[in-house]
Design an enzyme around this catalytic site. Structure first.
Site, PDB file in Angstrom:
ATOM      1  N   GLN A   1       0.824  -1.209   0.000  1.00 31.70           N
ATOM      2  CA  GLN A   1       0.000   0.000   0.000  1.00 31.70           C
ATOM      3  C   GLN A   1       0.858   1.259   0.000  1.00 31.70           C
ATOM      4  O   GLN A   1       0.528   2.255  -0.623  1.00 31.70           O
ATOM      5  CB  GLN A   1      -0.925  -0.010   1.228  1.00 31.70           C
ATOM      6  CG  GLN A   1      -1.784   1.227   1.399  1.00 31.70           C
ATOM      7  CD  GLN A   1      -2.883   1.312   0.360  1.00 31.70           C
ATOM      8  OE1 GLN A   1      -3.127   0.331  -0.349  1.00 31.70           O
ATOM      9  NE2 GLN A   1      -3.519   2.454   0.260  1.00 31.70           N
ATOM     10  N   GLU A   2       1.979   1.203   0.688  1.00 34.59           N
ATOM     11  CA  GLU A   2       2.839   2.369   0.806  1.00 34.59           C
ATOM     12  C   GLU A   2       3.654   2.630  -0.461  1.00 34.59           C
ATOM     13  O   GLU A   2       3.805   3.773  -0.880  1.00 34.59           O
ATOM     14  CB  GLU A   2       3.800   2.207   1.995  1.00 34.59           C
ATOM     15  CG  GLU A   2       3.143   2.296   3.360  1.00 34.59           C
ATOM     16  CD  GLU A   2       2.696   3.708   3.682  1.00 34.59           C
ATOM     17  OE1 GLU A   2       3.114   4.656   2.993  1.00 34.59           O
ATOM     18  OE2 GLU A   2       1.901   3.872   4.625  1.00 34.59           O
ATOM     19  N   SER A   3       4.223   1.593  -1.062  1.00 37.74           N
ATOM     20  CA  SER A   3       5.228   1.829  -2.106  1.00 37.74           C
ATOM     21  C   SER A   3       5.104   0.952  -3.338  1.00 37.74           C
ATOM     22  O   SER A   3       5.910   1.106  -4.258  1.00 37.74           O
ATOM     23  CB  SER A   3       6.623   1.613  -1.510  1.00 37.74           C
ATOM     24  OG  SER A   3       6.803   0.243  -1.155  1.00 37.74           O
TER      25      SER A   3
ATOM     26  N   TYR B   1      -7.048   3.593   3.661  1.00 36.24           N
ATOM     27  CA  TYR B   1      -5.771   2.934   3.930  1.00 36.24           C
ATOM     28  C   TYR B   1      -5.982   1.682   4.781  1.00 36.24           C
ATOM     29  O   TYR B   1      -5.508   0.589   4.438  1.00 36.24           O
ATOM     30  CB  TYR B   1      -4.872   3.935   4.647  1.00 36.24           C
ATOM     31  CG  TYR B   1      -3.474   3.486   4.975  1.00 36.24           C
ATOM     32  CD1 TYR B   1      -2.449   3.555   4.033  1.00 36.24           C
ATOM     33  CD2 TYR B   1      -3.150   3.044   6.253  1.00 36.24           C
ATOM     34  CE1 TYR B   1      -1.151   3.187   4.350  1.00 36.24           C
ATOM     35  CE2 TYR B   1      -1.868   2.675   6.583  1.00 36.24           C
ATOM     36  CZ  TYR B   1      -0.863   2.743   5.627  1.00 36.24           C
ATOM     37  OH  TYR B   1       0.413   2.375   5.948  1.00 36.24           O
TER      38      TYR B   1
END
Length: 700
Positions: free
Chosen positions: A558-560, A686
Site C-alpha cells: 500500500q505504501e510503495s 488505507y
C-alpha cells in the site's frame, strides 16, 4: 479468520517486550537519532562524561529529549518544546559541534541517561527541583511557570482546600509529586493523588480525564493554557505551586558546558524581545526575530503529514524567513474571513494561504504582494458524470461553492447573465472538502483553482476538468496597508525566488508529481509463491518485532508498491514510506535501502501501539496503529474524541472511529479538534485496503 486471529495473538503480543527493553531510554543503550539499528555506517551511541573540551574533541553535542517531544503536534504559539529544540540546535552550532539527538521513551529516563554519559544536555520542559538539583546542574531558568489543577469543567476546582475528595493523577517522576507532597505537609485537608507511568504527552492524560478514567491532574500553566481548550469538558483550576523554574540540565561535573550554555541563553533571549501580538511592519518583525504566518490548514498551504510540517505556502514562507534570519511562527485560522480579521488585528504579520487576489478583498483593506503563483479557475465535475463545454450548459446544474471564495461572485455573475444555474452554498468549507462532496454527488460541478485541481488529481482519478471559466488569476500573500516595508521585502523575495530552483522544486513537489493510484492493483499471488521481493527481510523483522509478516507486506504494498526508491510528495521515502525525521528519531538512516526502510516502518508501527489506551481490544489496536501510521496519532486521537461525542464507540475503528475521521474534513468538526484538518478519507481507505489485502494473503 478465526484461525488467523488465533495465530496472530501469540506472535504479535508477547514478543513486543524485547523491543521495549531495547528502546527504553533508561536501559543500555540509549537511542541516538543519528545512529541506525542496522546500518554500520551510522555513528554508534557512546559513553562520554567529559566536559566541554572532551565534547569538542568528539565534535558533537548530544541533546536529550523525550521521544517525539511535540513531533506529533502542529506547532502553535505558547507550547515551548518546539522552540526549545530549535534553540538547543543553535547552541550546538554556536559551539561548532554537530547536533545529535538522543531520545528516551520516559521522562524519568532523562537524568539517568545524562549521568550515564549517553547524552550531554537535557532539552525539554524540565522543572528544577531540590531532588533534581542533587543529580544535575540546571541552566538559567528559561521560563517560570505555575503548576495548575486540570479537571472536569463541571467541578469547582478554584479552591485547593475543597479538592480533598478528588484523586489527582500525575506521571511518575514528575515535579508535580514534589509539589503535592509539599502542599500536603501543611494543608488542613491534604490532596489525594496517585501516579501512573510516564505518558507520551499531556494529550493522553487529558483524554483519559475527559473519558472519566482519571479525575484530575496537574500541568504546567504554559502548557495548560494552550492545550486544555481542545478538551471542552475540562478546565484549569487552582494553582498548586507558583513560579516553578524551567531549565535545561547538564552533568554536575561539566561546569564549562554549563557556563557556555548560560552564556548562550542570555545572549539569545536578550537579542530577541518578547513576542507580542501587535500590528507590525518589517523593522518590528526583525527586532522580534520572528515572523507570523497566517494560514489555513489544508493540503496546499500548511498541514502536518506523519509529524512533518509541509505545504506550498509554508515551505515558501519558511524559506523567506530563513533567508532573513527569522523564525517562522504559524497561526492557524479556519476561513478567509478569519484570516483577514486576524491580520487586521495584528494576530499575524501576513496571510499565506493560496489566496486569490481580488478587488473584493482589496476593498476589505487587503494589500497583496506580487503574485507567486498564477492559476486559472476550472470547472470540475465527476469523471463518470455529465459534462459541459460552455457556461450556457450550466443551466439547471447544481454548483457547490463556498461563499467566502472569489468563485461565488463569478458564479453569481453567470446567473446575472441569464444562466439559470443552482448555487449550493457551503460556508467555510475548504476546496479539499468540496471535492469530496462532489464525489459523493451532493452537486454536479464546482470551481477550483487549477493548482488545487492538479493536487487533487494526483490523489484521485474520480474528478475531471470540464472547462476554464476565468482568465489567469494571481495567487499572492496578503498584508495590511500599513506594512510597506514587509510588502517590499516579500516582493523582493518573490522576484528572486519565482521560478528559481527552490521554487520549482517546491512547486513540483506539491502540484506536478503524481501520487500513485490509491486503488490496489496487486500482482497475482498464488499458493506457494512469495508475496514480495522482500519476504525474507519482512519475515525476519516480523519475528523480531512480534508481527505477522503478511500484514506488514500488505502495508508495504500500500505504501510503495514494493518500490524501494519510492518518494511521496511530502518527502516520505522507501518501501514503508517513512519520513526521514521519524526514521532518525527511531535510530535509522539510509531508508531507501530495503533493510533499513522496512525496519524503520516496522519500528514506527510498533511504537504507535502504545499511543492508545490499554483497554482497546487487540485487533482494534492494530487498526488504530495503521490509521495513525497514515495520518498521525494526533489526528486519530481527535477522531476518537469526536466519536465519543457523537455516541460512537471510541475503541472500535470500523463503522465507529472511521466515521468520525471522515468528519474531520469538515470545518464544523475539525475547527474544534486539537490537530485540526485531516484528509480523513485517506486513513479510512488505507486501513480498509490493507485489511482486505491481508485477508487475501491468508487465503493463499
Amino acid at each position: 479468520m478465526k484461525k488467523a486471529a488465533k495465530y496472530l495473538f501469540p506472535l504479535w503480543f508477547p514478543l513486543r517486550l524485547p523491543l521495549w527493553l531495547l528502546l527504553l531510554g533508561g536501559c543500555e543503550p540509549a537511542i541516538d537519532s543519528q545512529s541506525a539499528a542496522a546500518p554500520a555506517a551510522a555513528p554508534a551511541p557512546y559513553t562520554e562524561t567529559g566536559d566541554l573540551p572532551a565534547l569538542r574533541e568528539r565534535g558533537k553535542l548530544r541533546l536529550i529529549a523525550p521521544r517525539f517531544d511535540g513531533a506529533e503536534a502542529l506547532p502553535r504559539d505558547g507550547i515551548p518544546v518546539h522552540d526549545y529544540q530549535r534553540i538547543a540546535e543553535e547552541f550546538s552550532n554556536s559551539l561548532n559541534l554537530d547536533v545529535h539527538w538522543v531520545y528516551v521513551d520516559a521522562f524519568t529516563d532523562l537524568i539517568p541517561t545524562l549521568n550515564a554519559g549517553r547524552g550531554d544536555v537535557i532539552v525539554t520542559n524540565l522543572t528544577e527541583t531540590v531532588a533534581r538539583r542533587e543529580q544535575v546542574d540546571f541552566s538559567q531558568p528559561i521560563r517560570r511557570v505555575n503548576e495548575v489543577i486540570v479537571g472536569p469543567s463541571d467541578r469547582d476546582l478554584a479552591n485547593l482546600r475543597q479538592l480533598g475528595d478528588l484523586t489527582i493523577t500525575v506521571p511518575e517522576g514528575s515535579a508535580y509529586i514534589d509539589s503535592l507532597n509539599s502542599y500536603n505537609q501543611s494543608a488542613e485537608q491534604p490532596l489525594v493523588f496517585n501516579t501512573i507511568p510516564s505518558v507520551s504527552g499531556e494529550g493522553e492524560l487529558l483524554t483519559r480525564i475527559a473519558e472519566g478514567a482519571y479525575q484530575a491532574t496537574v500541568l504546567d500553566s504554559d502548557i495548560a493554557e494552550v492545550v486544555v481548550g481542545s478538551w471542552p469538558d475540562l478546565k484549569i483550576g487552582a494553582t498548586l505551586r507558583e513560579h516553578r523554574p524551567i531549565g535545561w540540565a547538564v552533568r554536575r561535573d561539566n561546569p564549562l558546558l554549563l557556563q557556555a550554555l548560560n552564556q548562550f541563553l542570555v545572549s539569545h533571549f536578550l537579542s530577541s524581545t518578547t513576542y507580542r501580538q501587535e500590528p507590525r511592519d518589517w523593522e518590528a518583525i526583525k527586532n522580534h526575530g520572528r515572523i507570523r504566518m497566517l494560514t489555513l490548514n489544508n493540503p496546499a498551504s500548511y498541514f502536518m503529514w506523519r509529524g512533518d510540517l509541509i505545504g506550498f505556502d509554508y515551505d515558501l514562507a519558511k524559506h523567506f524567513a530563513q533567508e532573513n534570519d527569522l523564525h517562522l511562527s504559524v497561526v492557524i485560522k479556519h476561513s478567509i474571513p478569519e484570516l483577514i480579521s486576524a491580520l487586521q488585528s495584528g494576530e499575524g504579520d501576513f496571510i499565506a494561504a493560496s489566496m486569490t487576489r481580488s478587488s473584493e478583498r482589496e476593498a476589505q483593506g487587503l494589500v497583496f504582494s506580487d503574485p507567486y503563483l498564477r492559476v486559472s479557475a476550472q470547472l470540475v465535475g465527476r469523471r463518470e458524470g455529465s459534462t459541459v463545454s460552455e457556461p450556457a450548459e450550466l443551466a439547471g446544474k447544481r454548483i457547490g461553492v463556498n461563499p467566502d471564495t472569489v468563485f461565488y461572485q463569478q458564479l453569481q455573475a453567470l446567473q446575472g447573465d441569464g444562466i439559470d444555474l443552482v448555487l449550493v452554498e457551503y460556508p467555510g468549507v475548504l476546496t479539499e472538502a468540496l471535492f469530496r462532496r462532489l464525489e459523493m454527488e451532493e452537486f454536479d460541478f464546482m470551481m477550483a483553482d487549477s493548482h488545487l485541481v492538479a493536487m487533487e488529481q494526483a490523489y484521485s482519478d474520480a474528478l475531471a476538468v470540464n472547462m476554464e471559466l476565468d482568465a489567469e488569476a494571481e495567487i499572492a500573500w496578503g498584508l495590511r496597508a500599513d506594512q510597506p516595508q514587509l510588502a517590499a521585502k516579500l516582493n523582493e523575495y518573490i522576484g528572486q525566488a519565482y521560478r528559481g530552483l527552490f521554487y520549482n522544486v517546491t512547486f513540483n513537489k506539491y502540484f506536478v508529481n503524481e501520487r500513485k493510484s490509491r486503488t490496489l492493483q496487486a500482482e497475482r499471488v498464488t499458493g506457494g509463491s512469495g508475496l514480495s521481493p522482500y519476504d525474507d527481510i519482512v519475515q525476519a523483522l516480523a519475528t523480531r518485532y512480534g508481527m505477522d509478516w503478511r500484514l506488514l507486506t500488505a502495508q508495504m504494498y500500500q505504501e510503495s508498491r514494493f518500490d524501494p526508491d519510492a518518494k511521496s510528495f511530502a518527502g516520505a521515502l522507501g518501501l514503508m514510506q517513512v519520513m526521514p525525521r521519524t526514521a532518525r528519531e527511531l535510530g535509522f538512516s539510509n531508508i531507501t535501502e530495503p533493510q533499513n526502510g522496512i525496519e524503520a516502518g516496522v519500528a514506527y508501527l510498533n511504537w504507535l501501539s502504545d499511543r492508545f489506551p490499554g483497554d482497546i481490544d487487540f485487533q482494534e489496536r492494530i487498526y488504530f496503529q495503521l490509521a495513525a501510521y497514515n495520518a498521525g496519532a494526533g489526528h486519530v486521537r481527535d477522531a476518537r474524541r469526536l466519536a465519543l461525542q457523537l455516541g460512537y464507540d471510541a475503541n472500535r475503528w470500523f463503522d465507529h472511529v472511521e466515521k468520525a475521521m471522515l468528519l474531520l474534513e469538515q470545518p464544523e468538526y475539525y475547527k474544534n479538534a486539537r490537530f485540526g484538518y485531516v484528509r480523513g478519507s485517506e486513513p479510512v481507505a488505507y486501513v480498509r485496503a490493507i485489511r482486505g489485502r491481508y485477508l487475501a494473503y491468508l487465503e493463499q
